[in-house]
Design a protein around this motif. Structure first.
Motif, PDB file in Angstrom:
ATOM      1  N   ARG A  74     -63.966  34.784 -70.682  1.00 48.88           N
ATOM      2  CA  ARG A  74     -64.695  35.963 -70.195  1.00 48.88           C
ATOM      3  C   ARG A  74     -63.846  37.215 -70.361  1.00 48.88           C
ATOM      4  O   ARG A  74     -62.626  37.151 -70.250  1.00 48.88           O
ATOM      5  CB  ARG A  74     -65.030  35.787 -68.709  1.00 48.88           C
ATOM      6  CG  ARG A  74     -66.190  34.838 -68.493  1.00 48.88           C
ATOM      7  CD  ARG A  74     -66.494  34.733 -66.998  1.00 48.88           C
ATOM      8  NE  ARG A  74     -67.099  33.460 -66.710  1.00 48.88           N
ATOM      9  CZ  ARG A  74     -66.865  32.744 -65.607  1.00 48.88           C
ATOM     10  NH1 ARG A  74     -66.017  33.188 -64.703  1.00 48.88           N
ATOM     11  NH2 ARG A  74     -67.470  31.600 -65.422  1.00 48.88           N
ATOM     12  N   ARG A  77     -60.498  38.251 -68.562  1.00 56.10           N
ATOM     13  CA  ARG A  77     -59.764  37.055 -68.146  1.00 56.10           C
ATOM     14  C   ARG A  77     -58.588  36.829 -69.066  1.00 56.10           C
ATOM     15  O   ARG A  77     -58.605  37.243 -70.217  1.00 56.10           O
ATOM     16  CB  ARG A  77     -60.676  35.821 -68.214  1.00 56.10           C
ATOM     17  CG  ARG A  77     -61.831  35.845 -67.230  1.00 56.10           C
ATOM     18  CD  ARG A  77     -61.373  35.410 -65.870  1.00 56.10           C
ATOM     19  NE  ARG A  77     -62.526  35.195 -65.003  1.00 56.10           N
ATOM     20  CZ  ARG A  77     -62.406  34.814 -63.742  1.00 56.10           C
ATOM     21  NH1 ARG A  77     -61.207  34.611 -63.220  1.00 56.10           N
ATOM     22  NH2 ARG A  77     -63.474  34.632 -63.003  1.00 56.10           N
ATOM     23  N   ARG A  97     -60.778  30.278 -68.334  1.00 58.02           N
ATOM     24  CA  ARG A  97     -62.093  30.185 -67.696  1.00 58.02           C
ATOM     25  C   ARG A  97     -63.123  30.746 -68.646  1.00 58.02           C
ATOM     26  O   ARG A  97     -62.864  31.694 -69.366  1.00 58.02           O
ATOM     27  CB  ARG A  97     -62.123  31.002 -66.401  1.00 58.02           C
ATOM     28  CG  ARG A  97     -61.306  30.385 -65.322  1.00 58.02           C
ATOM     29  CD  ARG A  97     -61.590  30.973 -63.944  1.00 58.02           C
ATOM     30  NE  ARG A  97     -60.723  30.313 -62.989  1.00 58.02           N
ATOM     31  CZ  ARG A  97     -60.926  29.091 -62.510  1.00 58.02           C
ATOM     32  NH1 ARG A  97     -61.998  28.410 -62.858  1.00 58.02           N
ATOM     33  NH2 ARG A  97     -60.069  28.542 -61.678  1.00 58.02           N
ATOM     34  N   GLY A  98     -64.312  30.196 -68.615  1.00 55.81           N
ATOM     35  CA  GLY A  98     -65.376  30.703 -69.475  1.00 55.81           C
ATOM     36  C   GLY A  98     -66.387  29.603 -69.709  1.00 55.81           C
ATOM     37  O   GLY A  98     -66.297  28.523 -69.114  1.00 55.81           O
TER      38      GLY A  98
END
Lengths: 153, 110
Positions: A74, A77, A97-98
């Motif tokens: 993202r 991030r 994260r994603g």
């Protein structure tokens, strides 16, 4: 059971590490350079042969570039990169994260026999990683994509 | 990475130094394509100082090879370093692109 020189929880397959270093990359392609320099310095410092280090750097480059281009991490991030050197191997974990993205399963196998006109570059990065490394694995854990690269030397 | 071009007639010798990866592939491609568009479809790439090449960089050579072919020219690379040669071998590009031992051979192939 032999005592580990180091261990980390929930991370990569690094029990018994001699040295570990982490870096956080922004989701920009220019960060690939910083990653490459860090792995190169780390490898040199701990006696990893230059060719093995190059294989790991190129594979990590391909996987991180892939992740960024697929919009995996993202915006805003960081991509966490953990380097571990063990007695005879170098392990790199790439975690972010994603949206779930398994680079190993999603890459089409390139046709390396194709003629010039039919050649495509898609999937070549993963092909390099699979060919140059001794281990490549993906796991989705705690909302994070984690790709682990292992190179024996 | 630095890129220098020596041009003569319809020939351009492109010397690449350093790293060719996703951070500079588009820019490098545009610069080489501009040579073809300027009437120099015979391209020789001196890779003797090219230390690093990723799949994004390989794509540049694929695009250039197709462009020179369409323009009636040719592309030849020479003096690959060990790391770059390995990338050419694993990708199979060693079989579809013209790779030569030295500048003279490359000049003879374009």
């Amino acid at each position: 059971m032999t005592a580990s020189r180091g261990s980390i929880t929930g991370g990569c397959d690094c029990d018994g590490w001699i040295a570990m270093r982490t870096l956080r990359l922004n989701t920009q392609e220019a960060e690939i350079r910083r990653m490459a320099e860090t792995i190169e310095d780390f490898a040199k410092q701990y006696g990893v042969p230059p060719k093995a280090a190059h294989h790991v750097i190129l594979s990590a480059d391909e996987l991180i570039t892939n992740a960024i281009q697929h919009g995996g991490p993202r915006a805003g991030r960081r991509i966490m990169v953990t380097l571990c050197v063990l007695p005879s191997r170098l392990v790199v974990e790439i975690a972010y994260r994603g949206v779930p993205f398994d680079p190993i399963a999603e890459a089409p196998a390139p046709d390396v026999e194709a003629s010039l006109d039919q050649r495509l570059v898609g999937g070549l990065g993963i092909h390099f990683a699979k060919t140059m490394l001794d281990g490549l694995s993906y796991v989705r854990r705690h909302g994070m994509n984690r790709v682990t690269l292992t190179k024996s030397f | 990475m630095t890129m220098t071009v020596e041009s003569q007639g319809n020939l351009a010798v492109v010397v690449l130094t350093g790293r060719l990866d996703s951070t500079n592939a588009a820019d490098t491609e545009a610069k080489i394509v501009s040579q073809i568009e300027a009437g120099r479809p015979r391209i020789v790439v001196d890779a003797s100082q090219l230390e690093y090449l990723s799949s994004a960089g390989l794509r540049v050579f694929l695009v250039v090879a197709k462009r020179v072919k369409a323009a009636g020219g040719a592309l030849a690379l020479h003096s690959l370093t060990d790391h770059v040669r390995e990338v050419f071998e694993i990708s199979g590009f060693i079989n579809v692109l013209t790779v030569c031992a030295n500048r003279d051979d490359a000049l003879g192939r374009v």
